[in-house]
Design a protein around this motif. Structure first.
Motif, mmCIF file in Angstrom:
data_model
loop_
_atom_site.group_PDB
_atom_site.id
_atom_site.type_symbol
_atom_site.label_atom_id
_atom_site.label_comp_id
_atom_site.label_asym_id
_atom_site.label_seq_id
_atom_site.Cartn_x
_atom_site.Cartn_y
_atom_site.Cartn_z
ATOM 1 N N PRO A 91 -0.378 -11.587 6.363
ATOM 2 C CA PRO A 91 -0.722 -10.907 7.123
ATOM 3 C C PRO A 91 -0.145 -9.107 6.819
ATOM 4 O O PRO A 91 -0.209 -9.149 5.491
ATOM 5 N N TYR A 92 0.260 -8.432 7.484
ATOM 6 C CA TYR A 92 0.446 -7.166 7.246
ATOM 7 C C TYR A 92 1.918 -6.564 5.782
ATOM 8 O O TYR A 92 2.430 -7.284 6.501
ATOM 9 N N GLY A 93 1.354 -6.181 5.360
ATOM 10 C CA GLY A 93 2.652 -6.177 3.968
ATOM 11 C C GLY A 93 2.892 -6.839 3.197
ATOM 12 O O GLY A 93 3.054 -7.035 2.096
ATOM 13 N N SER A 94 1.856 -7.358 3.635
ATOM 14 C CA SER A 94 2.105 -9.050 2.280
ATOM 15 C C SER A 94 1.282 -8.496 0.788
ATOM 16 O O SER A 94 1.669 -9.258 0.051
ATOM 17 N N ALA A 95 0.510 -7.620 0.771
ATOM 18 C CA ALA A 95 -0.251 -7.253 -0.517
ATOM 19 C C ALA A 95 1.093 -6.960 -0.793
ATOM 20 O O ALA A 95 1.538 -6.522 -1.921
ATOM 21 N N GLU A 96 1.790 -5.753 -0.631
ATOM 22 C CA GLU A 96 2.860 -5.365 -1.371
ATOM 23 C C GLU A 96 3.869 -6.208 -1.558
ATOM 24 O O GLU A 96 4.657 -6.513 -3.297
ATOM 25 N N SER A 97 4.276 -7.262 -0.714
ATOM 26 C CA SER A 97 5.014 -8.586 -1.053
ATOM 27 C C SER A 97 4.954 -9.319 -2.431
ATOM 28 O O SER A 97 4.834 -9.494 -3.499
ATOM 29 N N ASN A 98 3.128 -9.546 -2.479
ATOM 30 C CA ASN A 98 2.726 -10.091 -3.142
ATOM 31 C C ASN A 98 3.166 -9.419 -4.896
ATOM 32 O O ASN A 98 3.040 -9.964 -5.889
ATOM 33 N N PHE A 99 2.276 -8.247 -4.322
ATOM 34 C CA PHE A 99 2.226 -7.443 -5.990
ATOM 35 C C PHE A 99 3.925 -7.167 -6.101
ATOM 36 O O PHE A 99 4.173 -7.217 -7.055
ATOM 37 N N GLY A 100 4.909 -7.341 -6.058
ATOM 38 C CA GLY A 100 5.923 -6.888 -6.117
ATOM 39 C C GLY A 100 6.455 -8.149 -6.953
ATOM 40 O O GLY A 100 7.103 -8.437 -7.890
ATOM 41 N N HIS A 101 6.078 -9.546 -6.426
ATOM 42 C CA HIS A 101 6.208 -10.859 -6.987
ATOM 43 C C HIS A 101 5.713 -10.485 -8.187
ATOM 44 O O HIS A 101 6.725 -11.030 -9.134
ATOM 45 N N HIS A 102 4.720 -10.492 -8.638
ATOM 46 C CA HIS A 102 3.533 -9.827 -9.637
ATOM 47 C C HIS A 102 4.422 -9.099 -10.640
ATOM 48 O O HIS A 102 4.382 -9.484 -12.138
ATOM 49 N N LEU A 103 4.475 -7.545 -9.796
ATOM 50 C CA LEU A 103 5.616 -7.295 -10.777
ATOM 51 C C LEU A 103 6.585 -7.761 -11.237
ATOM 52 O O LEU A 103 6.933 -7.574 -12.731
ATOM 53 N N ALA A 104 7.552 -8.359 -10.814
ATOM 54 C CA ALA A 104 8.858 -8.460 -11.152
ATOM 55 C C ALA A 104 8.544 -9.715 -12.255
ATOM 56 O O ALA A 104 9.372 -9.816 -13.414
ATOM 57 N N HIS A 105 7.892 -10.195 -12.156
ATOM 58 C CA HIS A 105 6.762 -11.387 -13.146
ATOM 59 C C HIS A 105 6.457 -11.158 -14.336
ATOM 60 O O HIS A 105 7.163 -11.215 -15.615
ATOM 61 N N ASP A 106 5.519 -10.037 -14.636
ATOM 62 C CA ASP A 106 4.663 -9.838 -15.365
ATOM 63 C C ASP A 106 5.216 -8.326 -16.204
ATOM 64 O O ASP A 106 4.670 -7.394 -17.398
ATOM 65 N N PHE A 107 4.951 -7.326 -14.940
ATOM 66 C CA PHE A 107 5.295 -5.987 -15.623
ATOM 67 C C PHE A 107 6.476 -5.094 -15.447
ATOM 68 O O PHE A 107 6.102 -3.675 -15.429
ATOM 69 N N ARG A 108 7.155 -6.002 -15.143
ATOM 70 C CA ARG A 108 8.488 -4.957 -15.305
ATOM 71 C C ARG A 108 9.406 -4.414 -16.095
ATOM 72 O O ARG A 108 8.990 -3.499 -16.232
ATOM 73 N N ALA A 109 8.992 -5.193 -17.620
ATOM 74 C CA ALA A 109 8.752 -4.626 -19.024
ATOM 75 C C ALA A 109 7.944 -3.464 -18.953
ATOM 76 O O ALA A 109 8.120 -2.382 -19.936
ATOM 77 N N HIS A 110 6.559 -3.173 -18.055
ATOM 78 C CA HIS A 110 5.328 -2.684 -18.229
ATOM 79 C C HIS A 110 5.719 -1.212 -17.107
ATOM 80 O O HIS A 110 4.514 -0.901 -17.096
ATOM 81 N N ARG A 111 6.847 -1.086 -17.043
ATOM 82 C CA ARG A 111 6.899 -0.011 -15.248
ATOM 83 C C ARG A 111 6.715 1.056 -15.481
ATOM 84 O O ARG A 111 5.528 1.834 -14.769
ATOM 85 N N ASP A 112 6.917 1.704 -16.756
ATOM 86 C CA ASP A 112 6.484 3.425 -17.045
ATOM 87 C C ASP A 112 5.555 3.310 -17.726
ATOM 88 O O ASP A 112 4.883 4.619 -17.523
ATOM 89 N N GLU A 113 3.967 2.137 -17.417
ATOM 90 C CA GLU A 113 3.417 2.707 -18.280
ATOM 91 C C GLU A 113 2.331 2.691 -16.963
ATOM 92 O O GLU A 113 0.689 2.619 -17.077
ATOM 93 N N LEU A 114 2.745 2.071 -15.882
ATOM 94 C CA LEU A 114 1.926 2.172 -14.087
ATOM 95 C C LEU A 114 2.271 3.319 -13.374
ATOM 96 O O LEU A 114 3.071 3.880 -13.126
ATOM 97 N N VAL A 115 1.370 3.681 -12.923
ATOM 98 C CA VAL A 115 1.670 4.327 -11.999
ATOM 99 C C VAL A 115 1.033 3.874 -9.680
ATOM 100 O O VAL A 115 -0.175 2.782 -10.263
ATOM 101 N N ILE A 116 2.510 3.544 -9.875
ATOM 102 C CA ILE A 116 2.056 2.545 -8.624
ATOM 103 C C ILE A 116 2.666 3.576 -6.784
ATOM 104 O O ILE A 116 3.329 4.584 -6.713
ATOM 105 N N SER A 117 1.554 3.472 -6.140
ATOM 106 C CA SER A 117 1.129 4.344 -4.800
ATOM 107 C C SER A 117 1.209 3.094 -3.607
ATOM 108 O O SER A 117 0.827 2.171 -3.783
ATOM 109 N N THR A 118 1.880 3.533 -2.726
ATOM 110 C CA THR A 118 1.486 3.991 -1.401
ATOM 111 C C THR A 118 1.786 4.547 -0.453
ATOM 112 O O THR A 118 1.937 5.640 -0.631
#
Length: 356
Positions: A91-118
């Motif tokens: 449903p609406y919003g689930s892409a952001e929620s799921n990306f948040g899970h992946h971000l926390a698990h895999d990409f948190r240490a690399h946040r400053d290497e990413l451009v995240i837009s919404t």
């Protein structure tokens, strides 16, 4: 760009902690094929030539393990920009929620290497304040909800997802300005605004010293409307362009060249692409475009992506992916040979004749 917000029956939800296999990104990711970056207009922001759009394939109707593989592959290939919106996913919003899970698990240490837009602009929650548009209350409330789903204190780009004729452009731009000044976004963008609306927004942004740096329009070989005036307007204003639907919802792939809609395709499901789009005349021109691509050693999709990037005003092309293999195939578009004048003339003729 909206999707059905209904819950998906039978969805097997996977808790984020089940995705706890340690992952180390490729050390050579900035030498990978996707590590081609372009300056976004006259700003100081660089974006990869191909960015990953999460419109489809990242909702609760898709396995988290597949999403994880696509995101990891993107980063390993040098893709650093992930594009979302409040209503992406089923449903609406689930892409952001799921990306948040992946971000926390895999990409948190690399946040400053990413451009995240919404983005915010379409209907999102019940009642008049969630019905979409460009109003200040809706935009800022939506941004707060997006940040909560993403698990972030700011996004890199926050877009007004569509022009709203019922709200003064000034109100919309002032809301974007507040998002940036409050630290909830670094840059602002607009999407699907016409040339006059774009110019009006840019003038107000300049008065506010708001870093409005990017426009996100639809653009493909089959929809070249932006070439008439919008591209020139963005170029004059110093706005980069992040173009979406580059493969015309799949028409610019090989899957429809046989004249039939395969099982599971958007056309078969009547999702954003209808059977009446595959006319005999258009099919003939699509096959001719595929012949040009094959003569270059490319697929139709790869050539279509590379063709969009021929114009320096296009900063990045937003590609979707249902698998890591599909994403890797798209990235090969960046390795194509330069177009000859004869190829460009043939592509121009057939693309105009096949326009949607």
């Amino acid at each position: 760009m909206t999707e059905d917000s209904a819950e998906v029956p039978g969805k097997e939800h996977v808790a984020p902690q089940q995705l706890d296999t340690p992952w180390v990104p490729a050390l050579d990711r900035y030498r990978a094929p996707g590590a081609v970056y372009r300056r976004c207009g006259r700003s100081g922001l660089d974006l990869p030539a191909l960015s990953l759009g999460l419109w489809h394939n990242f909702g609760d109707d898709r396995p988290l393990a597949v999403q994880r593989e696509i995101l990891r592959t993107a980063f390993d290939l040098g893709i650093t920009h992930f594009d979302l919106a409040n209503n992406y996913g089923v449903p609406y919003g689930s892409a952001e929620s799921n990306f948040g899970h992946h971000l926390a698990h895999d990409f948190r240490a690399h946040r400053d290497e990413l451009v995240i837009s919404t983005k915010a602009g379409y209907d999102m929650w019940a009642g008049p304040y969630g019905a979409g548009g460009g109003g200040r209350k809706y935009l800022l409330s939506s941004l707060d909800q997006s940040l909560a789903r993403l698990g972030l204190d700011h996004v890199d780009i926050f877009y007004s997802h569509r022009f709203d004729a019922t709200t003064p452009v000034e109100e919309t731009v002032v809301a974007l300005d507040q998002a940036v000044r409050s630290g909830r976004a670094l840059y602002a963008g607009i999407s699907s605004y016409g040339p006059e609306q774009t110019r009006e927004a840019a003038v107000i942004a300049r008065e506010l010293h708001l870093p409005l740096v990017v426009h996100q329009p639809r653009y493909s070989l089959l929809d070249r409307t932006v070439e008439e005036r919008l591209m020139g307007t963005c170029g004059d204003l110093g706005l980069g362009m992040a173009v979406f639907s580059p493969l015309a919802q799949g028409l610019l792939t090989e899957k429809y060249l046989g004249g039939e809609a395969p099982q599971g395709s958007r056309m078969r499901q009547e999702r954003y692409l209808h059977h009446d789009a595959l006319t005999p005349e258009r099919l003939g021109h699509l096959r001719a475009l595929a012949d040009v691509a094959h003569s270059r050693g490319q697929s139709l999709a790869q050539m279509s992506l590379q063709w969009l990037l021929r114009d320096p005003r296009v900063t990045t092309v937003l590609v979707g992916a249902s698998s890591a293999e599909q994403l890797a195939d798209s990235v090969r578009a960046l390795q194509g040979a330069e177009f000859s004048e004869e190829e460009l003339a043939s592509i121009d003729s057939h693309s105009r004749a096949a326009a949607l």
